[in-house]
Design an enzyme around this catalytic site. Structure first.
Site, PDB file in Angstrom:
ATOM      1  N   CYS A   1       0.833  -1.211   0.000  1.00 47.44           N
ATOM      2  CA  CYS A   1       0.000   0.000   0.000  1.00 47.44           C
ATOM      3  C   CYS A   1       0.866   1.258   0.000  1.00 47.44           C
ATOM      4  CB  CYS A   1      -0.924  -0.012   1.212  1.00 47.44           C
ATOM      5  SG  CYS A   1      -2.017   1.422   1.287  1.00 47.44           S
TER       6      CYS A   1
ATOM      7  N   CYS B   1      -6.144  -3.165   7.347  1.00 48.96           N
ATOM      8  CA  CYS B   1      -7.285  -2.241   7.225  1.00 48.96           C
ATOM      9  C   CYS B   1      -8.454  -2.846   6.463  1.00 48.96           C
ATOM     10  CB  CYS B   1      -6.850  -0.923   6.600  1.00 48.96           C
ATOM     11  SG  CYS B   1      -6.423  -1.039   4.847  1.00 48.96           S
TER      12      CYS B   1
END
Length: 355
Positions: free
Chosen positions: A103, A199
């Site tokens: 990410c 997440c």
């Protein structure tokens, strides 16, 4: 004219205070929350996840409170391709990836930076606990003031251009002080708990998530010993990782551990604890920050996972793609797909993915 900075805001205390600190330092600050996960009930109903409604609203309220504009930007397609699909494929190949590193590489410090530049911004910023400093004409990353909260491990892929255009104000503070500042300026998120799960998997059920994404790819197979003798059935290689002891669901009369995962044969190899200790590894997709390329052996402190303690090691260039890491002492559960990250004191030297 003030420099313009776009800050990624998660609704948490770190990015909220980072936005305030930058405004106090005289920057024109624009807050953005990155929409990363698809419009799917599984994601949107997970309270506290990165894209939950509450996270966006927390970030929006903070932006209003400190007096900065706020937007939501959509990165769902690239996040699905570069992070979720990568995470799923690696697990199906018997590896244990770190999605935060992917990410950071493709979303926060690439897609967000490009978006910020298109808006005429000079910098992006995040609430990470790292220090970016310029030394001898080159940008480097040093550990944060708060070593317990230090996040340099997930930053080893950053390029010189990205570092030049990134600000991380929390790196100069202890976490307790960040919470104090949030309380002092009246931010409701001052006592919001830190997120520790992935997440996009707020319930922390990695296996369940991958099975939902690729139901046909998860197949039962055999537990075997190192000689290949079948010892029992496993429920799918995605449910296991190197060094795992609990949850194997197999009775052998002694303590056994996962020592290897063979995706080609759909086998999980188990053995004694001593079999999960090794003193060297090969890493690839390496990146170095104080210099462009490793050209000679170098003594470092190396971490084989985010929460591991750094251990003394020597790194050797093998070829353009690979680096050999030899540890002074054997390491427990070196895991394919995780990242090995190198330090020289508090200086982040670089890192790569374990083969």
């Amino acid at each position: 004219m003030n420099k313009k900075v776009v800050i990624g805001m998660s609704g948490g205390v770190d990015s909220s205070v980072a936005a305030y600190l930058l405004k106090e330092q005289g920057y024109d600050v624009i807050g953005v929350t990155m929409k990363l996960t698809p419009d799917d009930a599984f994601y949107t109903e997970q309270e506290g996840g990165c894209c939950s409604l509450s996270a966006v609203e927390d970030a929006r309220r903070v932006a209003y409170r400190i007096g900065i504009p706020f937007y939501v930007v959509n990165f769902t397609d690239i996040f699905k391709e570069k992070v979720i699909d990568y995470f799923t494929e690696e697990y199906l190949n018997g590896k244990t990836p770190n999605p935060c590193i992917a990410c950071n590489k493709y979303i926060k410090f690439d897609a967000l930076l490009k978006k910020a530049e298109s808006l005429g911004a000079d910098y992006i910023a995040t609430g990470h606990y790292c220090r970016i400093v310029e030394e001898n004409g080159r940008y480097v990353i040093r550990k944060s003031e708060d070593e317990k909260k230090d996040q340099t491990y997930v930053m080893y892929n950053m390029t010189q251009d990205q570092l030049k255009h990134t600000l991380m104000p929390c790196g100069d503070y202890k976490k307790d002080r960040i919470r104090e500042i949030a309380r002092e300026i009246g931010l409701n998120v001052f006592d919001k708990k830190d997120s520790e799960e992935i997440c996009f998997i707020p319930d922390n059920d990695h296996g369940g998530f991958i099975k939902r994404e690729c139901p046909k790819a998860v197949k039962t197979g055999n537990f075997v010993d190192k000689e290949g003798k079948v010892l029992g059935k496993h429920k799918g290689i995605i449910y296991y990782t190197i060094g795992q002891r609990k949850g194997l669901g197999i009775a052998t009369g002694k303590r056994v551990f996962v020592t290897n995962i063979d995706a080609m044969k759909n086998q999980v190899v188990i053995g004694e604890e001593e079999e999960i200790f090794e003193n060297e590894l090969i890493s690839f997709k390496n990146n170095f920050i104080p210099f462009d390329k490793l050209t000679e052996p170098m003594e470092v402190d190396a971490k084989i996972r985010y929460n591991a303690k750094a251990s003394k090691a020597t790194i050797y260039p093998v070829d353009d793609e690979n680096v050999k890491v030899k540890f002074e002492k054997p390491q427990r559960a070196i895991t394919k797909g995780q990242s090995v990250v190198f330090y020289d004191g508090d200086l982040l030297v670089g890192g790569g993915i374990i083969k």
